[in-house]
Scaffold this active site. Structure first.
Site, mmCIF file in Angstrom:
data_model
loop_
_atom_site.group_PDB
_atom_site.id
_atom_site.type_symbol
_atom_site.label_atom_id
_atom_site.label_comp_id
_atom_site.label_asym_id
_atom_site.label_seq_id
_atom_site.Cartn_x
_atom_site.Cartn_y
_atom_site.Cartn_z
ATOM 1 N N HIS A 52 10.125 -68.075 43.755
ATOM 2 C CA HIS A 52 9.638 -67.955 42.760
ATOM 3 C C HIS A 52 9.610 -66.314 42.163
ATOM 4 O O HIS A 52 10.407 -65.444 41.382
ATOM 5 C CB HIS A 52 8.087 -68.765 42.842
ATOM 6 C CG HIS A 52 7.099 -68.045 41.326
ATOM 7 N ND1 HIS A 52 6.856 -68.875 40.600
ATOM 8 C CD2 HIS A 52 6.379 -66.516 41.256
ATOM 9 C CE1 HIS A 52 6.249 -68.055 39.720
ATOM 10 N NE2 HIS A 52 6.041 -67.140 39.689
ATOM 11 N N GLU A 53 8.526 -65.940 43.498
ATOM 12 C CA GLU A 53 8.634 -63.710 43.235
ATOM 13 C C GLU A 53 10.409 -63.040 43.071
ATOM 14 O O GLU A 53 10.421 -62.969 42.262
ATOM 15 C CB GLU A 53 8.229 -62.959 44.138
ATOM 16 C CG GLU A 53 6.562 -63.762 44.623
ATOM 17 C CD GLU A 53 5.763 -63.701 42.909
ATOM 18 O OE1 GLU A 53 6.128 -62.275 42.008
ATOM 19 O OE2 GLU A 53 5.557 -64.039 42.320
ATOM 20 N N HIS A 56 10.995 -63.312 39.653
ATOM 21 C CA HIS A 56 11.046 -62.434 38.416
ATOM 22 C C HIS A 56 12.156 -60.777 39.559
ATOM 23 O O HIS A 56 12.390 -60.316 38.502
ATOM 24 C CB HIS A 56 9.565 -61.833 39.378
ATOM 25 C CG HIS A 56 8.773 -62.979 38.366
ATOM 26 N ND1 HIS A 56 8.675 -63.535 37.120
ATOM 27 C CD2 HIS A 56 7.795 -64.043 39.016
ATOM 28 C CE1 HIS A 56 7.743 -63.753 37.714
ATOM 29 N NE2 HIS A 56 7.309 -64.124 38.310
#
Ligand SMILES: [Zn+2]
Length: 355
Positions: A52-53, A56
């Site tokens: 998920h990170e 980003h």
């Protein structure tokens, strides 16, 4: 005190575990031992939080924004980026990438679970395979929750950033931050209240959101205000300088007296550059009396006195120096003052008081 510890890095981005994450893992391990299922679930979930990170981070890099590190907390991760994207259109893209990744991972796991269930019906095969099937299904659900939870419109959640970006398209960035943080705090309080009646975990999450919203607002407002403080407001106008013929031993003494790790180099009143402490320290002490400042690599860095302290800070940070000479637009050869870490501290105090 340090609250997070590095466990590795991906694409040069350090990944750190926050102390609360480690405490949670420890607690789960102790409480549920020898039933390791929950522990295993958390370890896998943590891998997907990294996914998920990284989503980003990929978007941040695409727009040329440096990612300092990824820190993992019990309820998700935080990508610390070098600077907040100045365009709202970039900020919301960057923010939405994480939840989209979590939804995608959830969908993939769900189809994988479908596939495995077809090949290995839970009732007829070994219990270990049944467990594996459950693990995938549980992880799929957790990824959907992770994605949805992060869309809550409150800092430090991704939804808070999307929300701020939408506001920032209509008002000043600092005002948008203020309102988004305000909504975030309200959300936090509401969660605590609901948690008191229903679920203990909601209280913890509510407190986390409340603190996160306050911190985000504080940081953004200080750095926005820092941009309004001019170098000339906090610089020192007196600065000792060394000559190109000064020996390194003497230069070190000048630095000691001035209490700064770097020194200005001037020749007949004209600026030549900055000699840094770090460079001199690379030379053996016994050789420092024989070498001169002029023989060292000088850093030709400068800032204009009417530029913002935030710009100056970026230069000091990038060049790893303690002392930045300031110039006037009209006379580009003559140093009018120096900005030091002391001046930066003054600027920071000023920025905090402007609100
Ligand atoms: Zn995220």
């Amino acid at each position: 005190m340090r609250y997070s510890f590095k466990i590795g890095s991906v694409w040069g981005i350090p990944i750190e575990l926050h102390i609360t994450f480690m405490l949670l893992m420890g607690a789960v391990f102790i409480l549920f031992y020898p039933a390791l299922y929950l522990f295993l679930l958390i370890v896998f979930l943590f891998v997907f939080v990294v996914f998920h990170e990284l989503a980003h981070s990929v978007v941040a890099r695409h727009y040329g924004i440096k990612v300092r590190k990824i820190v993992l907390y019990p309820i998700g991760g935080v990508s610390e980026i070098e600077e907040v994207p100045e365009k709202p259109s970039i900020e919301w893209r960057l923010a939405i990438a994480g939840p989209l990744m979590s939804f995608a991972v959830g969908a993939i796991l769900l189809s994988l679970n479908q596939l495995i269930s077809v090949k290995a019906p839970v009732e007829t095969l070994a219990p270990s395979i049944a467990t594996a099937g459950n693990l995938i299904l549980d992880l799929a659900v957790l990824n959907f929750i992770l994605g949805a939870f992060n869309l809550i419109p409150a800092f430090p959640m991704d939804g808070g950033r999307v929300f701020r970006a939408l506001l920032a398209e209509r008002m000043k960035f600092s005002d948008a931050t203020k309102y988004a943080a305000y909504i975030g705090r309200l959300f936090g309080i509401a969660m605590v209240v609901v948690g008191v009646f229903y679920d203990f975990w909601l209280i913890l999450i509510g407190v986390f959101i409340y603190i996160g919203a306050s911190e985000e607002a504080e940081q953004t407002i200080v750095s926005t205000n820092l941009a309004t403080v001019r170098v000339k407001d906090v610089m020192q106008t007196e600065a000792g300088a060394v000559q190109p013929e000064t020996t390194l031993a003497e230069a070190v003494e000048v630095m000691f007296k001035a209490r700064y790790h770097d020194a200005l180099v001037e020749k007949e009143g004209i600026f030549q550059g900055v000699v840094s402490w770090d460079e001199i320290m690379k030379i053996k002490p016994e050789d420092r009396a024989n070498l001169t400042v002029g023989q060292m690599p000088l850093k030709c860095i400068r800032v204009l006195q009417d530029e913002s302290v935030l710009e100056a800070y970026k230069v000091m940070n990038r060049e790893k120096i303690d002392l930045l000479p300031a110039f006037d637009r009209e006379a580009p050869d003559k140093v009018v003052g120096v900005l030091t870490s002391e001046g930066m501290a003054k600027a920071y105090e000023k920025a905090k008081s402007l609100r």
